[in-house]
Design a protein around this motif. Structure first.
Motif, mmCIF file in Angstrom:
data_model
loop_
_atom_site.group_PDB
_atom_site.id
_atom_site.type_symbol
_atom_site.label_atom_id
_atom_site.label_comp_id
_atom_site.label_asym_id
_atom_site.label_seq_id
_atom_site.Cartn_x
_atom_site.Cartn_y
_atom_site.Cartn_z
ATOM 1 N N GLU A 39 0.840 -1.210 0.000
ATOM 2 C CA GLU A 39 0.000 0.000 0.000
ATOM 3 C C GLU A 39 0.871 1.255 0.000
ATOM 4 O OE1 GLU A 39 -3.997 -1.242 2.436
ATOM 5 O OE2 GLU A 39 -2.118 -1.096 3.567
ATOM 6 N N TRP A 40 1.931 1.237 0.800
ATOM 7 C CA TRP A 40 2.843 2.377 0.877
ATOM 8 C C TRP A 40 3.482 2.634 -0.487
ATOM 9 C CZ3 TRP A 40 3.973 6.407 3.750
ATOM 10 C CH2 TRP A 40 5.200 7.048 3.593
ATOM 11 N N LEU A 41 3.973 1.574 -1.128
ATOM 12 C CA LEU A 41 4.603 1.728 -2.439
ATOM 13 C C LEU A 41 3.587 2.187 -3.486
ATOM 14 C CD1 LEU A 41 7.004 -1.347 -2.482
ATOM 15 C CD2 LEU A 41 7.603 1.074 -2.175
ATOM 16 N N GLU A 42 2.354 1.714 -3.372
ATOM 17 C CA GLU A 42 1.306 2.156 -4.283
ATOM 18 C C GLU A 42 1.068 3.662 -4.135
ATOM 19 O OE1 GLU A 42 -2.778 0.229 -5.749
ATOM 20 O OE2 GLU A 42 -2.709 0.591 -3.588
ATOM 21 N N THR A 43 1.052 4.132 -2.915
ATOM 22 C CA THR A 43 0.876 5.565 -2.671
ATOM 23 C C THR A 43 2.041 6.355 -3.248
ATOM 24 O OG1 THR A 43 -0.393 5.131 -0.667
ATOM 25 C CG2 THR A 43 0.555 7.318 -0.882
ATOM 26 N N LEU A 44 3.258 5.898 -3.000
ATOM 27 C CA LEU A 44 4.424 6.607 -3.532
ATOM 28 C C LEU A 44 4.412 6.657 -5.058
ATOM 29 C CD1 LEU A 44 7.378 5.306 -1.318
ATOM 30 C CD2 LEU A 44 6.313 7.564 -1.251
ATOM 31 N N ALA A 97 3.285 -5.253 7.246
ATOM 32 C CA ALA A 97 3.185 -3.847 7.651
ATOM 33 C C ALA A 97 4.424 -3.072 7.213
ATOM 34 C CB ALA A 97 3.021 -3.748 9.161
ATOM 35 N N CYS A 98 4.186 -1.871 6.758
ATOM 36 C CA CYS A 98 5.272 -0.971 6.387
ATOM 37 C C CYS A 98 5.877 -0.407 7.673
ATOM 38 C CB CYS A 98 4.734 0.159 5.510
ATOM 39 S SG CYS A 98 5.993 1.318 4.975
ATOM 40 N N THR A 99 7.169 -0.559 7.826
ATOM 41 C CA THR A 99 7.839 -0.080 9.032
ATOM 42 C C THR A 99 8.273 1.372 8.866
ATOM 43 O OG1 THR A 99 10.007 -0.790 8.254
ATOM 44 C CG2 THR A 99 8.714 -2.391 9.557
#
Length: 159
Positions: A39-44, A97-99
């Protein structure tokens, strides 16, 4: 020019945090509010408008990423742009989970901040951080707060 760069960087960080909160609010799969690495990489990749044709994506060298994975294309897109720095054969752990350390490193890579020379680290768990310069940039920029002087690199980020 330097002030314009700071203003743009702050704006992008705010947009990103706003996007993450919207995205996390729309997700029902994670009740704790944690954001996965995928999800984090998708946002970036969305915020920084990273685009590559599917046939131009790099080869998959991750031991835990299948083409059928929800985040396969997002991860490979992030790899193409150099955002993900995991050695060949390593695990990307897209569903985990993204740390704080992963978020600090990847966001800092996208924004391109450099730690100023002779800056001293302000967190005490330096030896637990694979990329202490990115962590210190994240702390200096206010992306993350220290807790009792520690950064806690393996703590998951939340919405």
């Amino acid at each position: 020019m330097k002030n314009a760069k700071k203003l743009i960087a702050c704006f992008l960080a705010l947009v990103m945090m706003f996007s993450i909160s919207i995205m996390a609010g729309a997700t029902e799969t994670n009740k704790s509010g944690e954001i996965s690495r995928g999800e984090w990489l998708e946002t970036l990749t969305n915020i920084f408008d990273m685009v590559v044709e599917s046939e131009e994506l790099p080869d998959n060298y991750f031991s835990d990423l299948e083409e059928s994975s929800t985040y396969y294309e997002v991860v490979m897109l992030a790899v193409e742009f150099g955002v993900v720095d995991i050695p060949a054969g390593g695990e990307v752990r897209a569903d985990e989970a993204c740390t704080r350390a992963f978020a600090a490193s990847t966001l800092n890579y996208c924004l391109g901040f450099q730690l100023e020379e002779e800056t001293e680290y302000t967190f005490t768990d330096l030896e637990q951080c694979a990329n202490p310069d990115s962590v210190q940039v994240a702390v200096n920029r206010g992306w993350f707060l220290l807790e009792d002087g520690t950064f806690s690199p393996e703590t998951p980020i939340t919405q």
